[in-house]
Design a protein around this motif. Structure first.
Motif, PDB file in Angstrom:
ATOM      1  N   PRO B 232       0.910  -1.344  -0.044  1.00 22.34           N
ATOM      2  CA  PRO B 232       0.067   0.179   0.070  1.00 22.34           C
ATOM      3  C   PRO B 232       0.836   1.136  -0.126  1.00 22.34           C
ATOM      4  CG  PRO B 232      -0.850  -1.382   1.429  1.00 22.34           C
ATOM      5  CD  PRO B 232       0.193  -2.355   1.016  1.00 22.34           C
ATOM      6  N   ASN B 233       2.000   1.158   0.607  1.00 18.63           N
ATOM      7  CA  ASN B 233       2.954   2.195   0.456  1.00 18.63           C
ATOM      8  C   ASN B 233       3.062   2.623  -0.925  1.00 18.63           C
ATOM      9  OD1 ASN B 233       4.449   4.239   1.395  1.00 18.63           O
ATOM     10  ND2 ASN B 233       6.446   2.749   1.337  1.00 18.63           N
ATOM     11  N   LEU B 234       2.791   1.788  -2.027  1.00 14.65           N
ATOM     12  CA  LEU B 234       2.930   2.536  -3.443  1.00 14.65           C
ATOM     13  C   LEU B 234       1.679   3.125  -3.809  1.00 14.65           C
ATOM     14  CD1 LEU B 234       4.572  -0.880  -4.393  1.00 14.65           C
ATOM     15  CD2 LEU B 234       5.815   1.436  -3.560  1.00 14.65           C
ATOM     16  N   PRO B 235       2.044   4.110  -4.564  1.00 11.52           N
ATOM     17  CA  PRO B 235       0.779   4.937  -4.866  1.00 11.52           C
ATOM     18  C   PRO B 235       0.435   4.368  -6.245  1.00 11.52           C
ATOM     19  CG  PRO B 235       2.803   6.238  -4.992  1.00 11.52           C
ATOM     20  CD  PRO B 235       2.993   5.014  -4.497  1.00 11.52           C
ATOM     21  N   ALA B 236      -0.717   4.549  -6.492  1.00 11.41           N
ATOM     22  CA  ALA B 236      -1.248   3.744  -7.756  1.00 11.41           C
ATOM     23  C   ALA B 236      -0.579   4.678  -9.155  1.00 11.41           C
ATOM     24  CB  ALA B 236      -2.804   4.250  -7.671  1.00 11.41           C
ATOM     25  N   PRO B 237      -0.610   3.901 -10.065  1.00 19.06           N
ATOM     26  CA  PRO B 237      -0.356   4.419 -11.334  1.00 19.06           C
ATOM     27  C   PRO B 237      -1.252   5.137 -12.012  1.00 19.06           C
ATOM     28  CG  PRO B 237      -0.809   2.046 -11.815  1.00 19.06           C
ATOM     29  CD  PRO B 237      -0.940   2.496 -10.149  1.00 19.06           C
ATOM     30  N   PRO B 284       4.301  11.787 -10.875  1.00 18.12           N
ATOM     31  CA  PRO B 284       3.272  11.325  -9.976  1.00 18.12           C
ATOM     32  C   PRO B 284       3.075  11.301  -8.630  1.00 18.12           C
ATOM     33  CG  PRO B 284       4.446   9.284 -10.774  1.00 18.12           C
ATOM     34  CD  PRO B 284       5.379  10.803 -11.167  1.00 18.12           C
ATOM     35  N   ALA B 285       4.238  12.143  -8.135  1.00 20.62           N
ATOM     36  CA  ALA B 285       4.651  11.942  -6.736  1.00 20.62           C
ATOM     37  C   ALA B 285       3.444  12.744  -5.864  1.00 20.62           C
ATOM     38  CB  ALA B 285       5.930  12.563  -6.504  1.00 20.62           C
ATOM     39  N   PRO B 286       3.006  11.894  -5.004  1.00 20.69           N
ATOM     40  CA  PRO B 286       1.831  12.774  -4.302  1.00 20.69           C
ATOM     41  C   PRO B 286       2.518  14.035  -3.691  1.00 20.69           C
ATOM     42  CG  PRO B 286       2.216  10.322  -3.635  1.00 20.69           C
ATOM     43  CD  PRO B 286       3.327  10.859  -4.578  1.00 20.69           C
ATOM     44  N   ALA B 436      -3.493   5.528   0.791  1.00 21.44           N
ATOM     45  CA  ALA B 436      -3.044   4.743  -0.318  1.00 21.44           C
ATOM     46  C   ALA B 436      -3.432   3.200  -0.069  1.00 21.44           C
ATOM     47  CB  ALA B 436      -1.466   4.839  -0.569  1.00 21.44           C
ATOM     48  N   GLN B 437      -3.549   2.570   1.031  1.00 21.87           N
ATOM     49  CA  GLN B 437      -3.728   1.283   1.177  1.00 21.87           C
ATOM     50  C   GLN B 437      -5.358   1.112   0.828  1.00 21.87           C
ATOM     51  OE1 GLN B 437      -2.588   0.138   5.094  1.00 21.87           O
ATOM     52  NE2 GLN B 437      -3.727  -1.752   4.670  1.00 21.87           N
TER      53      GLN B 437
END
Lengths: 196, 480
Positions: B232-237, B284-286, B436-437
């Motif tokens: 979940p740490n990874l943001p969505a594409p 894309p960085a949040p 994100a999760q």
């Protein structure tokens, strides 16, 4: 008022994390290739073998995705840059697992990566070739050899290009070894895969 | 109260010190309330004599601008496929081209007011343009090696993860406190468009929540579903892009070796910086540049500090978070400057992130002018300047079903939604790990899908969405 609202649709959990659904095949191909290269750099620098990768997978509870050497090999082999046929499709879940594994390993090897980057800085400042430091020389040699051995176009790619690819990957690895490395790597993968 | 150093981050090549004054308002809250936050950042270059060591200092807004600039820049560098880096080393590129002119205008203005940005000076060197942080001693720019940039990014990231600007005091008790009433007054004053000077005064007097708060890290991990490095740490594409060629195609031009032949040091300005050729607007960085509300020292910066007087996230904070983290402070303060020192604090920080539901919340963007009591039925509040803000809320009121896991976490999910003129979603920026999760559980519309009515008089609208575990939905406009 909100007449144009999208109807509510149930969504499965995992792949919808991408919001946009499954990336298209070319994106995934792209991601596969990048992940394989980052792993290659890690292997070349830190002599990280499949044993360590599998251990990392176990540490991260990712054995569902990377259970054994065969599944690991198939994951790696999914890179379109690789020699050989019958590639398997890498799905998003596998890509994410590899991201986590890579950053886990990079974190473990941070000291080494840092030393290598420091040497690179130092040598460049002194206008000397990176090869003059043993650590960097070994890294570059191993990277180049492995690349040429494993990749479809390996023998046609000039060493100079490979060297630069290896150095770029080395610097990237440093940033992936940070606590927020997974996020950085993931974003970089997505960004690159969507760039034309 | 006296100013005290709260945090000291000491990666090998720099030291970041955060100092602040404890506020008398602390007695109204169950946590440390801080004001007048200052930071001191010194670069420890062993090659330079101590009198030439650079120290820069500034306030919280500048620190956040710095955080954002560094984070965005690092990601830009990483996004750069190695093939494109060959341009980096073409000496034909002029130094001017290294200016961040390739940042799109929309991105550029985000931090242009602070004037803080970075530009590449070859593969191994980066130039930090200090903008408003510049002083006579520091000069306008500082050259950073890769390792310095790495350490700086880590220190800032660590600060960012730890620093809590409370978006709201949150507890119902705020209504009973004078500060709470005054804050409501502040919101009203802002709503009628008072000058920022007035607003600042009101806020300073009344608003403890806009300040940095130290948090307690000594919280046991409960109700956490994911391991520290969980996906979940990874943001969505981003939305499905056009088919693109492999950037790492070895047939593509890989970079030639660093131009050492000309005797250039790694930070040679002639190493043309083609990294800036990366369109940063693709980041894309949040926490990326594209967040107009973030950390810009605008004249209305005051408004960005007005908290959302909601019960949203903070209401869910367990009381353990109330205490300043003495242990953590001392731990970081004595962190060794050994080459590997990042690892130790980092572990702690990861834990902290898990423990702390708000740790990931960006400190730079407490929501602006929120609806204090979201009107669940009509979706309209006095603060809904744009009907789309209410439409977003209405959509999620219909579609938001808090998952059980979230109730266990007892944590609100926050997203920053950037709406296009046509009412579709341009970007979804989860704020914090949980956001994100759980993004797949929010019934979030896909980017590009029809969502709300078209904007009438603007190109974009930024909306903060707060999904509470009790099912309550709040939205408010962000930025201007």
């Amino acid at each position: 008022m909100p007449s144009t609202i999208k109807p509510d649709t149930p969504k499965p959990a995992w792949e919808e994390l991408t919001l946009a659904g499954q990336p298209d095949p070319s994106q995934l191909d792209n991601i596969k290739a990048q992940l394989d290269l980052v792993l290659l750099a890690l292997e070349a620098l830190a002599k990280v073998g499949s044993e360590a990768i599998l251990q990392a997978a176990a540490d991260l509870n990712l054995t569902d995705v990377v259970a054994d050497r065969v599944s690991l090999w198939r994951l790696r082999q999914s890179s379109p840059l690789r020699r050989g046929q019958g590639r398997k499709r890498l799905d998003v879940e596998e890509a994410r697992a590899l991201v986590l594994i890579i950053c886990h390993l990079a974190k473990q090897q941070q000291e080494l990566i840092r030393r290598a980057v420091a040497l690179l800085e130092q040598l460049t400042e002194q206008d000397r070739e990176p090869h003059q430091a043993a650590l960097l020389g070994d890294y570059l040699d191993t990277f180049n050899n492995t690349y040429q051995e494993r990749m479809e176009d390996g023998e046609r790619t000039p060493t100079e290009q490979l060297t630069n690819l290896a150095l770029k990957l080395l610097i990237d690895l440093l940033f992936y070894s940070a606590p927020n490395g997974t996020r950085r790597l993931w974003l970089a993968l997505l960004d690159r895969s969507t760039r034309s | 109260m006296s100013t005290s150093v709260l945090r000291r981050y000491t990666p090998p090549t720099c030291t970041l010190e955060i100092a602040a004054t404890g506020s008398a308002l602390s007695r109204w809250t169950d946590r440390m309330v801080l004001k007048n936050l200052r930071f001191y950042l010194s670069f420890d270059d062993p090659k330079l004599p101590s009198e030439k060591q650079v120290t820069i200092k500034g306030d919280r807004t500048q620190l956040e601008a710095l955080c954002e600039a560094v984070e965005a820049y690092v990601q830009t560098v990483l996004n750069q496929p190695s093939g494109q880096l060959s341009l980096l080393n073409q000496p034909s590129n002029s130094v001017e081209s290294a200016n961040p002119v390739n940042l799109s205008q929309t991105d550029l203005h985000k931090f242009v007011e602070a004037g803080i940005y970075l530009q590449p000076k070859g593969l191994l060197a980066h130039e930090l343009c200090l903008g408003s942080l510049a002083s006579e001693e520091s000069g306008a720019t500082i050259r950073l090696t890769v390792l310095q940039l790495f350490d700086l990014a880590n220190a800032l990231d660590e600060y960012h993860a730890e620093a809590l600007i409370l978006p709201a005091l949150g507890r119902p008790a705020w209504l009973k406190s004078p500060a709470g009433w005054a804050r409501a007054a502040a919101a009203l004053v802002l709503a009628v468009g008072a000058t920022s000077a007035v607003a600042r005064f009101v806020m300073d007097v009344s608003n403890p929540t806009g300040h940095l708060a130290a948090t307690n890290r000594q919280v046991e991990i409960t109700g956490i579903q994911s391991p520290p490095e969980a996906p979940p740490n990874l943001p969505a594409p981003p939305s499905p892009p056009a088919i693109s060629p492999l950037p790492l195609d070895p047939n593509a031009p890989l970079l030639p070796p660093k131009p050492s032949g000309e005797g250039q040091p790694p930070i040679d300005p002639n190493s043309p910086a083609s990294i800036s050729a990366v369109p940063v607007d693709q980041l894309p960085a949040p926490k990326s540049l594209s967040d107009p509300s973030a950390s810009i020292p605008t004249t209305d910066g005051v408004t960005t500090e007005i908290p959302a007087p909601t019960e949203a996230p903070v209401a869910t904070l367990p009381p353990e978070f109330a205490q300043p983290d003495i242990a953590r402070t001392s731990a970081t303060a004595i962190a060794p400057i050994a080459p590997l020192s990042p690892s130790a604090p980092e572990i702690g920080r990861d834990e902290a992130r898990i423990n702390d539901p708000l740790a990931d919340a960006p400190i730079e963007s407490p929501p602006v002018l929120t609806d204090e009591t979201p009107v669940a039925t009509t979706g309209g509040t006095v603060f809904d300047t744009y009907p789309q803000v209410a439409e977003v809320r209405q959509y999620f009121e219909e579609n938001w079903q808090p998952p059980d896991e979230l109730a266990q976490l007892n944590q609100a999910l926050q997203y920053r939604l950037i709406l296009n003129a046509d009412g579709t979603i341009e970007r979804i920026i989860p704020i914090g790990r949980a956001a994100a999760q759980f993004i797949d559980r929010t019934n979030m519309p896909l980017m590009g899908d029809p969502f709300v009515s078209a904007l009438e008089d603007r190109d974009q609208l930024q909306v903060r969405l707060v999904l509470n575990p009790d099912g309550k939905v709040q939205t408010f406009q962000e930025g201007n």
